[in-house]
Design a protein around this motif. Structure first.
Motif, mmCIF file in Angstrom:
data_model
loop_
_atom_site.group_PDB
_atom_site.id
_atom_site.type_symbol
_atom_site.label_atom_id
_atom_site.label_comp_id
_atom_site.label_asym_id
_atom_site.label_seq_id
_atom_site.Cartn_x
_atom_site.Cartn_y
_atom_site.Cartn_z
ATOM 1 N N ALA A 165 0.813 -1.218 0.000
ATOM 2 C CA ALA A 165 0.000 0.000 0.000
ATOM 3 C C ALA A 165 0.848 1.270 0.000
ATOM 4 C CB ALA A 165 -0.922 0.000 1.212
ATOM 5 N N ASP A 166 2.145 1.156 0.314
ATOM 6 C CA ASP A 166 2.955 2.358 0.533
ATOM 7 C C ASP A 166 3.824 2.759 -0.655
ATOM 8 O OD1 ASP A 166 4.307 -0.122 1.252
ATOM 9 O OD2 ASP A 166 6.004 1.114 1.916
ATOM 10 N N THR A 167 3.866 4.066 -0.876
ATOM 11 C CA THR A 167 4.784 4.653 -1.852
ATOM 12 C C THR A 167 6.025 5.078 -1.077
ATOM 13 O OG1 THR A 167 2.920 5.435 -3.129
ATOM 14 C CG2 THR A 167 5.045 6.472 -3.602
ATOM 15 N N LEU A 168 7.143 4.387 -1.339
ATOM 16 C CA LEU A 168 8.363 4.706 -0.583
ATOM 17 C C LEU A 168 9.149 5.813 -1.274
ATOM 18 C CD1 LEU A 168 9.971 4.057 1.926
ATOM 19 C CD2 LEU A 168 11.025 2.135 0.718
ATOM 20 N N GLU A 169 8.973 5.921 -2.596
ATOM 21 C CA GLU A 169 9.647 6.991 -3.339
ATOM 22 C C GLU A 169 8.648 7.564 -4.338
ATOM 23 O OE1 GLU A 169 12.981 5.602 -5.700
ATOM 24 O OE2 GLU A 169 13.300 7.590 -6.553
ATOM 25 N N GLU A 170 8.510 8.899 -4.357
ATOM 26 C CA GLU A 170 7.605 9.531 -5.332
ATOM 27 C C GLU A 170 8.264 9.525 -6.702
ATOM 28 O OE1 GLU A 170 4.553 10.440 -4.894
ATOM 29 O OE2 GLU A 170 4.382 10.478 -2.701
ATOM 30 N N THR A 171 7.643 8.825 -7.666
ATOM 31 C CA THR A 171 8.169 8.833 -9.037
ATOM 32 C C THR A 171 6.993 9.126 -9.974
ATOM 33 O OG1 THR A 171 7.751 6.477 -9.338
ATOM 34 C CG2 THR A 171 9.944 7.083 -8.549
ATOM 35 N N PRO A 172 7.272 9.786 -11.120
ATOM 36 C CA PRO A 172 6.181 10.135 -12.033
ATOM 37 C C PRO A 172 5.437 8.905 -12.562
ATOM 38 C CG PRO A 172 8.257 11.172 -12.707
ATOM 39 C CD PRO A 172 8.583 10.226 -11.600
ATOM 40 N N ASP A 173 6.155 7.770 -12.727
ATOM 41 C CA ASP A 173 5.518 6.590 -13.328
ATOM 42 C C ASP A 173 4.967 5.585 -12.311
ATOM 43 O OD1 ASP A 173 7.855 5.628 -12.282
ATOM 44 O OD2 ASP A 173 8.577 4.687 -14.127
ATOM 45 N N GLY A 174 4.991 5.942 -11.051
ATOM 46 C CA GLY A 174 4.397 5.060 -10.038
ATOM 47 C C GLY A 174 5.261 3.882 -9.626
ATOM 48 N N THR A 175 6.538 3.850 -10.077
ATOM 49 C CA THR A 175 7.394 2.707 -9.726
ATOM 50 C C THR A 175 8.004 2.855 -8.324
ATOM 51 O OG1 THR A 175 9.302 3.708 -10.824
ATOM 52 C CG2 THR A 175 8.010 2.133 -12.116
ATOM 53 N N GLY A 176 7.532 3.834 -7.554
ATOM 54 C CA GLY A 176 8.033 4.018 -6.201
ATOM 55 C C GLY A 176 7.180 3.318 -5.160
ATOM 56 N N ARG A 177 6.179 2.601 -5.624
ATOM 57 C CA ARG A 177 5.338 1.839 -4.697
ATOM 58 C C ARG A 177 6.071 0.548 -4.319
ATOM 59 N NH1 ARG A 177 -0.952 1.145 -3.937
ATOM 60 N NH2 ARG A 177 -0.891 3.377 -3.623
ATOM 61 N N TYR A 178 6.030 0.185 -3.029
ATOM 62 C CA TYR A 178 6.766 -0.996 -2.577
ATOM 63 C C TYR A 178 6.134 -2.263 -3.116
ATOM 64 C CZ TYR A 178 10.311 -3.111 0.394
ATOM 65 O OH TYR A 178 11.438 -3.763 0.843
ATOM 66 N N TYR A 179 6.957 -3.183 -3.534
ATOM 67 C CA TYR A 179 6.475 -4.516 -3.910
ATOM 68 C C TYR A 179 7.607 -5.497 -3.715
ATOM 69 C CZ TYR A 179 8.942 -4.638 -8.445
ATOM 70 O OH TYR A 179 9.896 -4.678 -9.423
ATOM 71 N N GLU A 180 7.269 -6.759 -3.706
ATOM 72 C CA GLU A 180 8.270 -7.820 -3.572
ATOM 73 C C GLU A 180 7.787 -9.044 -4.334
ATOM 74 O OE1 GLU A 180 11.012 -8.966 -3.033
ATOM 75 O OE2 GLU A 180 12.052 -7.235 -2.236
ATOM 76 N N SER A 181 8.659 -10.047 -4.475
ATOM 77 C CA SER A 181 8.245 -11.275 -5.162
ATOM 78 C C SER A 181 9.058 -12.463 -4.653
ATOM 79 C CB SER A 181 8.442 -11.128 -6.678
ATOM 80 O OG SER A 181 9.811 -10.899 -6.974
ATOM 81 N N LEU A 182 8.451 -13.652 -4.787
ATOM 82 C CA LEU A 182 9.091 -14.923 -4.408
ATOM 83 C C LEU A 182 8.881 -15.924 -5.524
ATOM 84 C CD1 LEU A 182 7.665 -15.455 -0.772
ATOM 85 C CD2 LEU A 182 9.855 -14.388 -1.401
ATOM 86 N N ASP A 183 9.767 -16.909 -5.627
ATOM 87 C CA ASP A 183 9.471 -18.042 -6.502
ATOM 88 C C ASP A 183 8.629 -19.048 -5.720
ATOM 89 O OD1 ASP A 183 11.177 -19.585 -4.916
ATOM 90 O OD2 ASP A 183 12.820 -19.563 -6.364
ATOM 91 N N LEU A 184 8.229 -20.139 -6.389
ATOM 92 C CA LEU A 184 7.274 -21.046 -5.751
ATOM 93 C C LEU A 184 7.908 -21.903 -4.661
ATOM 94 C CD1 LEU A 184 4.958 -22.058 -8.725
ATOM 95 C CD2 LEU A 184 4.788 -20.129 -7.126
#
Ligand SMILES: Nc1nc2c(c(=O)[nH]1)N[C@H]1C(S)=C(S)[C@@H](COP(=O)(O)O)O[C@H]1N2
Ligand SMILES: [Mo]
Length: 258
Positions: A165-184
């Motif tokens: 839910a959080d934007t850690l860095e303000e960027t014009p294209d929205g890529t500053g929103r936190y996300y993560e990923s895992l393999d299976l």
């Protein structure tokens, strides 16, 4: 769900990662010397791959109640100012839902009550941040593996992405929103949980309320807080800047094993 069934699902995921190697190692009918030497090489590779995988599927160390840090340090976002998140906090997360979608047979929308009723695990583990500090905390949450089984991953799914839910860095294209990923392999690991409680209390805002990921074989930045959506995908290229996480997009390793 029984431990047996859980374990089978987890081993199946691990097995899928090795399937190609096993196929080649099983072709033992051919005793042409050249094929034999290739097979021997494949077997060596198979053993190494299996050993690496065993390390990844073993459990992270767990601690006792007495080891719990009295002041577990919060880090990164600690009170997201994103308007949707602030509204959810004001509402006590009553209308909050976790969405599980993407490459699944049955997309899910789960309330906190639904998550509390799902197969759960409690674990006391050490959190290691790359900034050089560690804290020990007790986490209770829904195991990710049974939730993914309930949604039914499609065969093309290779990763799960945690949208926060959080934007850690303000960027014009929205890529500053936190996300993560895992393999299976990590997604089905028994200690991979979506935690709604910390030290026997509802997860505080500073630590990711109402829901955060715990993936105990990896470093702090993989432990996504404020998780809103779990998306099953075939590859990571189209998400954020394509490296599989907010910090990965800024140069960190995707696999942050400890
Ligand atoms: N959504 C979100 N998750 C996040 C972060 C963040 O800024 N936003 N920071 C990461 C980092 S670098 C660490 S060390 C841990 C901190 O978790 P804590 O606040 O419970 O200590 O959360 C990780 N998960
Ligand atoms: Mo961190």
């Amino acid at each position: 769900m029984s431990g047996q069934t859980d374990r089978r699902g987890w081993l199946q995921a691990a097995g899928a990662a090795l399937g190609a190697l096993w196929l080649s190692a099983c072709n033992k009918l051919n005793d042409n010397p050249k094929v034999q030497s290739t097979l021997q090489k494949a077997e060596g590779l198979n053993l190494r791959a299996q050993r690496a995988l065993l390390t990844r599927t073993s459990l992270a160390r767990e601690f006792g109640e007495a080891d719990i840090s009295p002041d577990f340090r919060p880090n990164g976002s600690t009170n997201p100012s994103d308007p949707d998140y602030q509204a959810a906090v004001r509402n006590g997360f009553a209308d909050w839902r976790l969405v599980i979608d993407g490459l699944v047979e049955t997309p899910l929308s789960l309330s906190l009550a639904d998550l509390r009723a799902a197969p759960a695990r409690t674990q006391i583990t050490r959190h290691d941040c790359v900034e050089g500090w560690s804290s020990i905390g007790k986490w209770t949450g829904a195991r990710l593996s049974p939730l993914l089984d309930r949604a039914g991953l499609k065969p093309q799914a290779r990763y799960v992405v945690f949208h926060c839910a959080d934007t850690l860095e303000e960027t014009p294209d929205g890529t500053g929103r936190y996300y993560e990923s895992l393999d299976l392999v990590d997604a089905h690991h028994p200690q991979t949980i979506l935690a709604y409680a910390m030290n026997d209390r509802p997860l505080p805002v500073a630590h990711g309320a109402p829901l955060r990921l715990r993936v105990e074989r990896q470093l702090g930045y993989k432990q996504a807080k404020y998780v809103m959506r779990v998306e099953a995908v075939a590859d990571l290229a189209a998400i954020g800047r394509g490296k599989g996480g907010f910090w990965e997009d800024r140069g960190y390793e995707w696999y942050a094993g400890i």
